[in-house]
Scaffold this motif. Structure first.
Motif, PDB file in Angstrom:
ATOM      1  N   GLU A 296     -21.573  59.247  -4.262  1.00 14.19           N
ATOM      2  CA  GLU A 296     -20.300  59.697  -3.676  1.00 14.19           C
ATOM      3  C   GLU A 296     -19.120  58.908  -4.271  1.00 14.19           C
ATOM      4  O   GLU A 296     -18.060  59.473  -4.551  1.00 14.19           O
ATOM      5  CB  GLU A 296     -20.364  59.498  -2.167  1.00 14.19           C
ATOM      6  CG  GLU A 296     -19.158  59.996  -1.428  1.00 14.19           C
ATOM      7  CD  GLU A 296     -19.262  59.673   0.046  1.00 14.19           C
ATOM      8  OE1 GLU A 296     -20.353  59.848   0.616  1.00 14.19           O
ATOM      9  OE2 GLU A 296     -18.248  59.224   0.614  1.00 14.19           O
ATOM     10  N   PHE A 297     -19.341  57.602  -4.458  1.00 11.76           N
ATOM     11  CA  PHE A 297     -18.275  56.796  -5.061  1.00 11.76           C
ATOM     12  C   PHE A 297     -18.011  57.262  -6.502  1.00 11.76           C
ATOM     13  O   PHE A 297     -16.881  57.269  -6.963  1.00 11.76           O
ATOM     14  CB  PHE A 297     -18.646  55.310  -5.058  1.00 11.76           C
ATOM     15  CG  PHE A 297     -18.706  54.719  -3.669  1.00 11.76           C
ATOM     16  CD1 PHE A 297     -17.902  55.204  -2.653  1.00 11.76           C
ATOM     17  CD2 PHE A 297     -19.563  53.668  -3.379  1.00 11.76           C
ATOM     18  CE1 PHE A 297     -17.949  54.665  -1.371  1.00 11.76           C
ATOM     19  CE2 PHE A 297     -19.624  53.118  -2.109  1.00 11.76           C
ATOM     20  CZ  PHE A 297     -18.814  53.626  -1.107  1.00 11.76           C
ATOM     21  N   GLY A 298     -19.116  57.659  -7.186  1.00  9.89           N
ATOM     22  CA  GLY A 298     -18.969  58.200  -8.532  1.00  9.89           C
ATOM     23  C   GLY A 298     -18.055  59.427  -8.517  1.00  9.89           C
ATOM     24  O   GLY A 298     -17.174  59.578  -9.375  1.00  9.89           O
ATOM     25  N   VAL A 299     -18.270  60.291  -7.522  1.00 18.92           N
ATOM     26  CA  VAL A 299     -17.440  61.499  -7.413  1.00 18.92           C
ATOM     27  C   VAL A 299     -15.988  61.115  -7.139  1.00 18.92           C
ATOM     28  O   VAL A 299     -15.060  61.670  -7.746  1.00 18.92           O
ATOM     29  CB  VAL A 299     -17.981  62.418  -6.283  1.00 18.92           C
ATOM     30  CG1 VAL A 299     -16.995  63.545  -5.993  1.00 18.92           C
ATOM     31  CG2 VAL A 299     -19.333  62.981  -6.665  1.00 18.92           C
ATOM     32  N   GLY A 304     -10.449  60.761  -9.582  1.00 18.49           N
ATOM     33  CA  GLY A 304      -9.239  60.000  -9.880  1.00 18.49           C
ATOM     34  C   GLY A 304      -8.925  58.866  -8.936  1.00 18.49           C
ATOM     35  O   GLY A 304      -7.855  58.273  -9.016  1.00 18.49           O
ATOM     36  N   MET A 305      -9.842  58.542  -8.033  1.00 19.99           N
ATOM     37  CA  MET A 305      -9.599  57.400  -7.148  1.00 19.99           C
ATOM     38  C   MET A 305      -9.881  56.137  -7.968  1.00 19.99           C
ATOM     39  O   MET A 305     -10.912  56.047  -8.638  1.00 19.99           O
ATOM     40  CB  MET A 305     -10.541  57.476  -5.944  1.00 19.99           C
ATOM     41  CG  MET A 305     -10.048  56.758  -4.732  1.00 19.99           C
ATOM     42  SD  MET A 305     -11.047  57.262  -3.310  1.00 19.99           S
ATOM     43  CE  MET A 305     -10.459  56.107  -2.085  1.00 19.99           C
ATOM     44  N   ARG A 306      -8.966  55.187  -7.890  1.00 25.45           N
ATOM     45  CA  ARG A 306      -9.170  53.952  -8.659  1.00 25.45           C
ATOM     46  C   ARG A 306     -10.309  53.138  -8.037  1.00 25.45           C
ATOM     47  O   ARG A 306     -10.447  53.105  -6.816  1.00 25.45           O
ATOM     48  CB  ARG A 306      -7.904  53.117  -8.653  1.00 25.45           C
ATOM     49  CG  ARG A 306      -6.840  53.664  -9.556  1.00 25.45           C
ATOM     50  CD  ARG A 306      -5.634  52.786  -9.525  1.00 25.45           C
ATOM     51  NE  ARG A 306      -4.725  53.169 -10.584  1.00 25.45           N
ATOM     52  CZ  ARG A 306      -3.922  52.326 -11.224  1.00 25.45           C
ATOM     53  NH1 ARG A 306      -3.909  51.052 -10.900  1.00 25.45           N
ATOM     54  NH2 ARG A 306      -3.128  52.741 -12.170  1.00 25.45           N
ATOM     55  N   PRO A 307     -11.102  52.445  -8.894  1.00 19.38           N
ATOM     56  CA  PRO A 307     -12.216  51.634  -8.352  1.00 19.38           C
ATOM     57  C   PRO A 307     -11.735  50.637  -7.301  1.00 19.38           C
ATOM     58  O   PRO A 307     -12.401  50.414  -6.298  1.00 19.38           O
ATOM     59  CB  PRO A 307     -12.754  50.912  -9.584  1.00 19.38           C
ATOM     60  CG  PRO A 307     -12.264  51.668 -10.754  1.00 19.38           C
ATOM     61  CD  PRO A 307     -11.025  52.383 -10.360  1.00 19.38           C
ATOM     62  N   SER A 308     -10.554  50.055  -7.530  1.00 19.02           N
ATOM     63  CA  SER A 308     -10.065  49.053  -6.575  1.00 19.02           C
ATOM     64  C   SER A 308      -9.772  49.687  -5.221  1.00 19.02           C
ATOM     65  O   SER A 308      -9.975  49.057  -4.177  1.00 19.02           O
ATOM     66  CB  SER A 308      -8.815  48.370  -7.110  1.00 19.02           C
ATOM     67  OG  SER A 308      -7.827  49.338  -7.357  1.00 19.02           O
ATOM     68  N   VAL A 309      -9.326  50.943  -5.233  1.00 18.02           N
ATOM     69  CA  VAL A 309      -9.010  51.616  -3.957  1.00 18.02           C
ATOM     70  C   VAL A 309     -10.311  51.915  -3.191  1.00 18.02           C
ATOM     71  O   VAL A 309     -10.375  51.760  -1.975  1.00 18.02           O
ATOM     72  CB  VAL A 309      -8.192  52.904  -4.199  1.00 18.02           C
ATOM     73  CG1 VAL A 309      -7.890  53.608  -2.881  1.00 18.02           C
ATOM     74  CG2 VAL A 309      -6.891  52.571  -4.919  1.00 18.02           C
ATOM     75  N   LEU A 397     -18.411  49.752 -10.541  1.00 21.89           N
ATOM     76  CA  LEU A 397     -19.058  51.047 -10.768  1.00 21.89           C
ATOM     77  C   LEU A 397     -18.366  51.830 -11.881  1.00 21.89           C
ATOM     78  O   LEU A 397     -17.150  51.811 -12.010  1.00 21.89           O
ATOM     79  CB  LEU A 397     -19.011  51.877  -9.484  1.00 21.89           C
ATOM     80  CG  LEU A 397     -19.942  51.481  -8.337  1.00 21.89           C
ATOM     81  CD1 LEU A 397     -19.709  52.400  -7.142  1.00 21.89           C
ATOM     82  CD2 LEU A 397     -21.396  51.554  -8.770  1.00 21.89           C
ATOM     83  N   GLU A 398     -19.202  52.518 -12.670  1.00 23.83           N
ATOM     84  CA  GLU A 398     -18.680  53.440 -13.680  1.00 23.83           C
ATOM     85  C   GLU A 398     -18.947  54.841 -13.161  1.00 23.83           C
ATOM     86  O   GLU A 398     -20.047  55.125 -12.660  1.00 23.83           O
ATOM     87  CB  GLU A 398     -19.420  53.251 -15.014  1.00 23.83           C
ATOM     88  CG  GLU A 398     -19.195  51.907 -15.683  1.00 23.83           C
ATOM     89  CD  GLU A 398     -17.825  51.814 -16.348  1.00 23.83           C
ATOM     90  OE1 GLU A 398     -17.165  52.856 -16.503  1.00 23.83           O
ATOM     91  OE2 GLU A 398     -17.424  50.678 -16.689  1.00 23.83           O
ATOM     92  N   ALA A 399     -17.959  55.715 -13.305  1.00 26.66           N
ATOM     93  CA  ALA A 399     -18.061  57.042 -12.694  1.00 26.66           C
ATOM     94  C   ALA A 399     -19.338  57.778 -13.118  1.00 26.66           C
ATOM     95  O   ALA A 399     -20.095  58.255 -12.263  1.00 26.66           O
ATOM     96  CB  ALA A 399     -16.833  57.858 -13.048  1.00 26.66           C
TER      97      ALA A 399
END
Lengths: 406, 234
Positions: A296-299, A304-309, A397-399
């Motif tokens: 889900e985080f990958g999605v 376009g959600m930044r990893p930090s967000v 994480l990498e998308a």
């Protein structure tokens, strides 16, 4: 939106969240109650120890505590008493003459700490008067009377009505002698007091030890130790301007102070362990939930959600959980502490034993901002700081690889 | 015409232990505005890898890829996230919605990331949901939507920010025939009516039948790139 998302994420697995929340609440509430209990009981311990004999504080000549010589005495104890009693928070002051002498009865002689006390004001700062088990305490009309601790009386084989001979030395180096009649025997529960302390009227002590109107200490008390603490700075000033020092409770009862410090330190170790264990449990649970949501985080990264967000969102989940847990812990632990603060905790037969030693038969927790905040606050901070682990995990994480996760 | 997507000698090689596995080999490709292109090929042909590199989800081993004039090759994670947010819409094989958000919130979420004012993003979310045929289902969470409906929400989410291109990776793979047909029809119609550019990686012959440009990949290379006039009408 991030807040709403984090909050809803928490309730995706309600059972897991409730269990995590329960562990924070239980630990936090336990810490609130235990700290309130400790603060209350240690307060009672201090009060009991100080009220028994020392008073909440004493005014002395500098150096007297280390070398209690009659020459290091207060020249105007009456003026000191008046100045002290004028300070809010001080409701009793009693001048004392402390001296050393040999008490003899028949063929028996024992060294003793002779304390000259004002029979009217002394019972306001010391509970020794209330510890009389045989006979009576000193009264204002007394002259050649003495009360003894029960061990000292037993050692001297003295009973109420017996006459004792006192032999010591006066302030001027002269021989101090007197003959005194035992009017009362006390049982304070403190072996050291019962074995060595004898009290005689202040005026008699001043005369016997050639000290004139002087006294060696002025013992002070207030409505409670905490209320009295507010008067300490002003009392310090009163002492300082007269070239005297104020001995506070921790100087008068170093054993009690050290014992309380030791108990706080050992308890703190236990509390820290509890906080660390609970923090690891919560972090483990959150990390599990983070790993489950890798795809889900990958999605989210992909759209376009930044990893930090995303990391902040996960951190926020933890902060929300810790906040809810800490608030509930304060409410539940506080309610428990307040209930027992009102009703006290009985501890069975042990109560009889502690009552004998000046502690009340019921123990009362003392709920305060400190006891309410320190435990849940430590949990909140530890869990929130621990949030750096899932935060960093998510940030790395990498998308594409996250989306391939099962 | 300026290409929306431009790939030049794009190469991706995965390293597995001591073994180098080429996934995409020196691909040159331009996607023009308004294209409705399918990218087909057997499993392992490299179409998903190519799609991921175009979408900035994966980095090429060598070569260049740019989207709407911006080269993705040297951008960091955050800059790539911004490019995806502003220029690319994604539709994935599985229903990739945030399960705790309603259909409308899922669409709104991406607009929120773009700092679109609240009223504007609500209006836009409702508009795109209506476009994909989900009017009246705005408040349903994904669990209360069918697979086809979830993919429609995913399409709506992709369209929300008005991207330069929508990349879809096997969007019909988990749908039954009827629902798949409806989804293809929807995307084809969006392309025809609104001019939205689509690049769809797929095995599905029904999707390929609708495409107006068909690209075939084999062993990481483009083996066919043809424009078709006989595509099934939307």
């Amino acid at each position: 939106m991030l807040f709403a998302l984090a909050w809803r994420n928490l309730w995706r697995q309600p059972r897991r969240t409730l269990l995590s929340l329960a562990s924070i609440v239980f630990t936090g509430a336990l810490l609130v109650f235990m700290l309130s209990f400790q603060i209350g009981v240690y307060g009672q311990m201090k009060e009991s120890a100080l009220k028994l004999f020392d008073g909440y504080a004493q005014m002395q000549v500098p150096g007297y505590a280390d070398d209690p010589d009659l020459r290091r005495s207060l020249t105007d104890p009456a003026g000191l008493k008046s100045a002290a009693l004028a300070i809010p928070g001080v409701d009793a002051a009693a001048a004392r003459v402390n001296a050393f002498a040999i008490l003899s009865h028949g063929e028996r002689s024992f060294g003793s700490a002779i304390v000259g006390v004002d029979p009217t004001s002394e019972p306001l700062v010391s509970k020794l008067a209330a510890s009389i088990t045989t006979g009576r305490y000193l009264n204002a009309a007394d002259s050649d009377t003495i009360v003894l601790g029960q061990t000292l009386a037993r050692n001297l084989k003295a009973a109420v009505g017996d006459k004792l001979t006192l032999l010591g030395s006066g302030m001027d180096g002269s021989v101090a002698t007197d003959v005194l009649t035992v009017v009362g025997i006390y049982d304070s529960g403190i072996p050291e007091l019962d074995r060595s302390v004898a009290e005689i009227p202040l005026s008699r002590a001043q005369e016997t030890f050639s000290i004139g109107p002087r006294a060696t200490t002025v013992a002070l008390a207030g409505p409670s130790l905490s209320a009295f603490q507010n008067a300490v700075p002003a009392l310090g000033n009163v002492s300082r301007v007269r070239g005297l020092i104020l001995k506070e409770w921790s100087d008068l009862e170093p054993e009690v102070r050290d014992s309380i410090t030791l108990k706080y330190v050992t308890s703190a170790m236990l509390y820290v362990t509890l906080v660390v264990v609970v923090t690891f449990i919560i972090l483990n649970t959150l990390l599990m939930s983070v790993l489950e949501r890798t795809r889900e985080f990958g999605v989210l990264l992909a759209i376009g959600m930044r990893p930090s967000v995303i990391g902040q969102m996960v951190w926020l989940e933890l902060v929300l959980l810790a906040s809810a847990g800490a608030i509930l812990a304060i409410l539940i632990g506080g309610a428990l502490a307040l209930y027992f603060e009102g009703h006290g905790i009985m501890y069975g037969d042990l109560g009889k034993v502690t009552a004998q030693y000046g502690l009340p038969s019921r123990l009362y927790p003392e709920f305060s901002a400190l006891s309410a905040l320190i435990g849940p606050g430590a949990l909140f901070v530890a869990i929130s700081l621990g949030g750096i682990v899932p935060y960093l995990h998510v940030r790395r994480l990498e998308a594409a690889s996250a989306m391939r996760a099962a | 015409m300026i290409a929306i997507v431009s790939c030049r000698t794009l190469t991706k090689t995965y390293v597995q232990g001591t073994l180098e596995v080429p996934a995409v080999r020196s691909v040159d490709l331009d996607i023009e505005p308004g294209d409705f292109a399918t990218l087909a090929g057997p499993s392992g042909s490299g179409k998903t890898t190519l799609l991921n590199m175009i979408g900035g989800l994966d980095r090429p081993t060598s070569g260049e890829v740019s989207v709407d004039g911006v080269s993705l090759t040297k951008l960091d994670k955050n800059a790539l996230a911004d490019i995806r947010l502003h220029k690319i819409g994604f539709v994935f094989q599985t229903y990739s919605l945030v399960p705790v958000l309603s259909a409308e919130e899922n669409v709104e979420f991406i607009l929120r990331l773009l700092d679109v004012p609240v009223r504007e993003r609500r209006t836009r979310a409702r508009e795109v949901l209506r476009q994909v045929g989900l009017a009246g289902m705005e408040d349903r969470r994904p669990a209360r939507l069918s697979g086809g409906q979830q993919q429609r929400v995913a399409v709506a989410r992709a369209l929300g920010p008005k991207p330069a291109i929508v990349l879809a990776d096997e969007p019909t793979a988990n749908l039954d025939s009827k629902t798949a047909e409806e989804l293809i029809g929807l995307m084809s119609n969006l392309n025809t009516v609104s001019g939205i550019t689509f690049l769809i990686a797929t095995h599905d012959s029904r999707v390929i039948a609708h495409s107006r440009r068909h690209i075939e990949m084999t062993d990481g290379r483009i083996t066919l790139d043809e424009r078709r006039n006989n595509a099934v009408a939307a």
